[in-house]
Design an enzyme around this catalytic site. Structure first.
Site, PDB file in Angstrom:
ATOM      1  N   HIS A 170      47.226  44.536  25.990  1.00  0.00           N
ATOM      2  CA  HIS A 170      47.255  43.082  25.812  1.00  0.00           C
ATOM      3  C   HIS A 170      46.862  42.369  27.097  1.00  0.00           C
ATOM      4  O   HIS A 170      46.609  42.987  28.130  1.00  0.00           O
ATOM      5  CB  HIS A 170      48.644  42.636  25.354  1.00  0.00           C
ATOM      6  CG  HIS A 170      49.741  42.918  26.335  1.00  0.00           C
ATOM      7  ND1 HIS A 170      50.069  42.058  27.367  1.00  0.00           N
ATOM      8  CD2 HIS A 170      50.592  43.967  26.458  1.00  0.00           C
ATOM      9  CE1 HIS A 170      51.058  42.549  28.065  1.00  0.00           C
ATOM     10  NE2 HIS A 170      51.403  43.728  27.543  1.00  0.00           N
ATOM     11  N   CYS A 186      53.693  46.735  27.905  1.00  0.00           N
ATOM     12  CA  CYS A 186      52.890  47.939  27.726  1.00  0.00           C
ATOM     13  C   CYS A 186      51.763  47.951  28.742  1.00  0.00           C
ATOM     14  O   CYS A 186      51.991  47.952  29.931  1.00  0.00           O
ATOM     15  CB  CYS A 186      52.374  47.987  26.297  1.00  0.00           C
ATOM     16  SG  CYS A 186      53.691  48.209  25.068  1.00  0.00           S
TER      17      CYS A 186
END
Length: 219
Positions: A170, A186
């Protein structure tokens, strides 16, 4: 299907020069010419740039490098130890992006498939995060996309078989987090980089996440 044209690197604000082959160690740049700022090439509903890339070490700026060996063209390879994400090209090179890695980003390794892509995605904190950070409970039903959303401008959702790994690639607006281990999340790229990657990879793209050894290697 990803075509040679889709992988063309001429649309980037970078210039590249060919160099010799690499024998061992981390993949080597084929050439890099810094620019003072980097901005998305697509119209966006929120401000995402230009980014002052002078805030980011050269190693973690988007550039063309020799591809890690053994991977098919179109594959994404995530190297959490070195803080790099590679998009393998069909000419033996790869587009390398600098990344930031959170706890969740170092907890899973393996091969997955991108089965969902989202622009300015909604973020829903997992229960484990809510327990660690009670202040996130107010977003238990989802935080709308926007400049303060932790998922940034784009998200790629990784599935193993039919199971959501809860592993995400992301965006982020936090320039200084690139190349570092951050507290949570993440795999994060600059918003301008995740927009670039998003445009280059289709659903069904294979993603190989290398095991985090705990012994980080300097770029």
């Amino acid at each position: 299907m990803i075509t040679r044209r889709a992988f063309a690197f001429g649309s980037l604000a970078f210039g590249f020069m060919a160099s010799g082959c690499m024998s061992s160690g981390p993949t080597q740049p084929l050439g890099y010419q810094p620019v003072p700022a980097l901005a998305p090439t697509t119209p966006e509903p929120f401000d995402v740039g230009p980014v002052d890339i002078n805030q980011i070490p050269i190693a973690y700026r988007r550039q063309l490098v020799e591809a890690p060996s053994g991977y098919r063209a179109g594959t994404i390879v995530v190297d959490t130890n070195n803080r790099f994400l590679y998009l393998i090209r069909d000419d033996g090179s790869a587009i390398r992006y600098g990344i930031g890695v959170g706890r969740e980003g170092m907890a899973w390794a393996g091969t997955a498939t991108i089965k969902r892509k989202a622009e300015w995605p909604t973020w829903t904190p997992p229960q484990e995060m809510i327990e660690r950070q009670p202040e996130t409970a107010k977003y238990a039903d989802g935080m709308p996309g926007g400049p303060r959303n932790p998922l940034g401008a784009r998200a790629l959702y990784l599935y193993e078989g039919g199971r959501d790994t809860l592993y995400r690639i992301h965006g982020t607006s936090e320039e200084r987090s690139i190349g570092r281990a951050v507290s949570s999340g993440c795999i994060r790229l600059l918003n301008v980089d995740v927009i670039d990657l998003y445009q280059r990879v289709p659903l069904g793209t294979e993603v190989v996440v290398l095991e985090h050894t705990g012994a980080d290697v300097a770029a």
